[in-house]
Design a protein around this motif. Structure first.
Motif, mmCIF file in Angstrom:
data_model
loop_
_atom_site.group_PDB
_atom_site.id
_atom_site.type_symbol
_atom_site.label_atom_id
_atom_site.label_comp_id
_atom_site.label_asym_id
_atom_site.label_seq_id
_atom_site.Cartn_x
_atom_site.Cartn_y
_atom_site.Cartn_z
ATOM 1 N N THR A 132 0.831 -1.215 0.000
ATOM 2 C CA THR A 132 0.000 0.000 0.000
ATOM 3 C C THR A 132 0.862 1.260 0.000
ATOM 4 O O THR A 132 0.394 2.326 -0.400
ATOM 5 C CB THR A 132 -0.939 0.035 1.222
ATOM 6 O OG1 THR A 132 -0.173 0.178 2.414
ATOM 7 C CG2 THR A 132 -1.802 -1.211 1.296
ATOM 8 N N ARG A 133 2.117 1.123 0.439
ATOM 9 C CA ARG A 133 3.018 2.278 0.484
ATOM 10 C C ARG A 133 3.944 2.313 -0.729
ATOM 11 O O ARG A 133 4.769 3.223 -0.869
ATOM 12 C CB ARG A 133 3.812 2.241 1.796
ATOM 13 C CG ARG A 133 2.872 2.376 2.993
ATOM 14 C CD ARG A 133 3.563 2.064 4.295
ATOM 15 N NE ARG A 133 4.332 3.176 4.846
ATOM 16 C CZ ARG A 133 3.809 4.176 5.553
ATOM 17 N NH1 ARG A 133 2.507 4.219 5.772
ATOM 18 N NH2 ARG A 133 4.575 5.118 6.045
ATOM 19 N N GLY A 134 3.837 1.302 -1.588
ATOM 20 C CA GLY A 134 4.564 1.309 -2.853
ATOM 21 C C GLY A 134 5.978 0.773 -2.810
ATOM 22 O O GLY A 134 6.656 0.718 -3.844
ATOM 23 N N ALA A 135 6.448 0.369 -1.636
ATOM 24 C CA ALA A 135 7.817 -0.138 -1.511
ATOM 25 C C ALA A 135 8.008 -0.681 -0.102
ATOM 26 O O ALA A 135 7.150 -0.513 0.770
ATOM 27 C CB ALA A 135 8.847 0.961 -1.787
ATOM 28 N N GLY A 136 9.152 -1.319 0.123
ATOM 29 C CA GLY A 136 9.459 -1.823 1.458
ATOM 30 C C GLY A 136 10.817 -2.483 1.485
ATOM 31 O O GLY A 136 11.447 -2.705 0.440
ATOM 32 N N SER A 137 11.266 -2.783 2.675
ATOM 33 C CA SER A 137 12.546 -3.451 2.844
ATOM 34 C C SER A 137 12.443 -4.447 3.995
ATOM 35 O O SER A 137 11.910 -4.112 5.059
ATOM 36 C CB SER A 137 13.661 -2.433 3.125
ATOM 37 O OG SER A 137 14.916 -3.082 3.253
ATOM 38 N N ILE A 138 12.935 -5.652 3.764
ATOM 39 C CA ILE A 138 12.891 -6.724 4.755
ATOM 40 C C ILE A 138 14.300 -7.252 4.968
ATOM 41 O O ILE A 138 15.036 -7.477 4.003
ATOM 42 C CB ILE A 138 11.977 -7.869 4.268
ATOM 43 C CG1 ILE A 138 10.534 -7.371 4.097
ATOM 44 C CG2 ILE A 138 12.029 -9.060 5.235
ATOM 45 C CD1 ILE A 138 9.636 -8.345 3.352
ATOM 46 N N VAL A 139 14.674 -7.434 6.228
ATOM 47 C CA VAL A 139 15.948 -8.074 6.551
ATOM 48 C C VAL A 139 15.674 -9.256 7.468
ATOM 49 O O VAL A 139 15.103 -9.090 8.554
ATOM 50 C CB VAL A 139 16.942 -7.105 7.219
ATOM 51 C CG1 VAL A 139 18.227 -7.851 7.598
ATOM 52 C CG2 VAL A 139 17.265 -5.942 6.289
ATOM 53 N N ASN A 140 16.057 -10.433 7.023
ATOM 54 C CA ASN A 140 15.955 -11.644 7.831
ATOM 55 C C ASN A 140 17.296 -11.902 8.503
ATOM 56 O O ASN A 140 18.350 -11.758 7.874
ATOM 57 C CB ASN A 140 15.598 -12.847 6.956
ATOM 58 C CG ASN A 140 14.259 -12.686 6.265
ATOM 59 O OD1 ASN A 140 13.322 -12.135 6.840
ATOM 60 N ND2 ASN A 140 14.156 -13.162 5.032
ATOM 61 N N ILE A 141 17.266 -12.297 9.764
ATOM 62 C CA ILE A 141 18.511 -12.673 10.435
ATOM 63 C C ILE A 141 18.730 -14.157 10.243
ATOM 64 O O ILE A 141 17.966 -14.987 10.736
ATOM 65 C CB ILE A 141 18.485 -12.312 11.931
ATOM 66 C CG1 ILE A 141 18.213 -10.817 12.123
ATOM 67 C CG2 ILE A 141 19.815 -12.703 12.586
ATOM 68 C CD1 ILE A 141 19.230 -9.898 11.483
ATOM 69 N N ALA A 142 19.757 -14.481 9.492
ATOM 70 C CA ALA A 142 20.172 -15.865 9.288
ATOM 71 C C ALA A 142 21.371 -16.109 10.203
ATOM 72 O O ALA A 142 21.361 -15.694 11.357
ATOM 73 C CB ALA A 142 20.487 -16.117 7.823
ATOM 74 N N SER A 143 22.408 -16.760 9.725
ATOM 75 C CA SER A 143 23.593 -17.025 10.551
ATOM 76 C C SER A 143 24.657 -17.667 9.689
ATOM 77 O O SER A 143 24.340 -18.355 8.700
ATOM 78 C CB SER A 143 23.234 -17.970 11.707
ATOM 79 O OG SER A 143 24.398 -18.375 12.411
ATOM 80 N N ILE A 144 25.912 -17.486 10.082
ATOM 81 C CA ILE A 144 26.962 -18.260 9.426
ATOM 82 C C ILE A 144 26.701 -19.752 9.603
ATOM 83 O O ILE A 144 27.127 -20.568 8.775
ATOM 84 C CB ILE A 144 28.363 -17.909 9.966
ATOM 85 C CG1 ILE A 144 28.464 -18.161 11.482
ATOM 86 C CG2 ILE A 144 28.742 -16.483 9.620
ATOM 87 C CD1 ILE A 144 29.883 -18.088 12.014
ATOM 88 N N SER A 145 25.947 -20.119 10.651
ATOM 89 C CA SER A 145 25.644 -21.532 10.906
ATOM 90 C C SER A 145 24.798 -22.144 9.804
ATOM 91 O O SER A 145 24.732 -23.369 9.690
ATOM 92 C CB SER A 145 24.924 -21.681 12.254
ATOM 93 O OG SER A 145 25.764 -21.302 13.314
#
Length: 259
Positions: A132-145
């Motif tokens: 609805t805002r026309g854009a976005g940004s998502i960051v998932n926390i993964a791991s070196i594991s």
């Protein structure tokens, strides 16, 4: 950083460790954050402390088990009501069940429900608000594991490997919506949980852990990370400074995976 000031983020696991450091950095850059965390005491205390430092009501807390879809729907709705929308999501909530092949069905289900499905559910319900805002940004926390083998870490490493590839798939699916999806893969971070583990199980303080060849010594820089160092990378990827980056698994590991 461009693209943080005035924006609205949901940070799961935002009351402790890396999640709290991310929340603090977002507020320092002029953003607003909804903390979605299962720990009521930590959540309330974090809101009071951050808002007190910021001098404004920049952070709210909503008790959330990300493995419960109804709870995820609730926190997304609360964010929209409190702040007016959602621009960014940081998937930091996780459980740390380190087990090998002896892991029980219950252990497998719990870690997969939180570490994999929990991230997927948060993206599922945050994305319509971003559209609805026309854009976005998502960051998932993964791991070196998720990229290496470690003895006795089968359960944890499997979930973080899933997050790494889930991030790529989400990035592909959401690019047409102007929504970027990236993952940060930390090395060993000296947070409260790690401090308790190293003191109780190994009898080590941070200096001892940093100098140990199997802990700090596994990293090129010869030490563990502060949560704020991971948060800096997360907020960079959220920001407009990373406007041409999506589908990336960024290693923030002092060279661990390069050795």
């Amino acid at each position: 950083m461009r693209g943080i000031n005035g924006k609205i983020a949901v940070v799961t696991g935002g009351a402790q460790g890396i999640g709290r450091a991310v929340t603090e950095r977002i507020v320092a850059e002029g953003g607003n954050a909804m903390i979605a965390d299962s720990n009521m005491d930590h959540g309330k205390r974090t809101v009071d402390e951050i808002n007190g430092q910021a001098g404004r009501a920049a952070v709210c807390f909503h008790p959330t088990d990300v493995a419960d879809e109804s709870a995820v729907i609730d926190v997304i709705g609360r964010t929209v009501r409190e702040f007016g929308g959602i621009d960014q999501l940081v998937n930091c909530a996780a459980v740390f069940i380190m087990r090998g092949i002896e892991a029980t069905v219950e252990e497998w289900r719990r870690i997969m429900d939180v570490n994999i499905m929990g991230q997927a559910l948060c993206v599922k319900h945050a994305v319509p608000e971003m559209r609805t805002r026309g854009a976005g940004s998502i960051v998932n926390i993964a791991s070196i594991s998720g990229h290496i083998a470690q003895p006795g870490y089968l359960t944890y490493n499997a979930t973080k490997a899933a997050v790494a590839n889930m991030t790529r798939c989400m990035a592909m699916d959401l690019a047409c919506d102007g929504i970027r999806v990236n993952a940060v893969n930390p090395g060993t971070v000296w947070n409260k949980n790690n401090e308790r583990y190293h003191r109780a199980e190994l009898g080590m303080n941070r200096a001892q852990a940093d100098s140990h060849p199997e802990i700090g010594g596994k990293h090129m820089l010869g030490r563990t990370a502060d949560p704020e160092e991971i948060a800096a990378a997360v907020v960079f990827l959220l920001s407009d400074e990373a406007s041409y980056i999506t589908g990336e698994n960024l290693m923030v590991d002092a060279g661990y995976t390069a050795m």
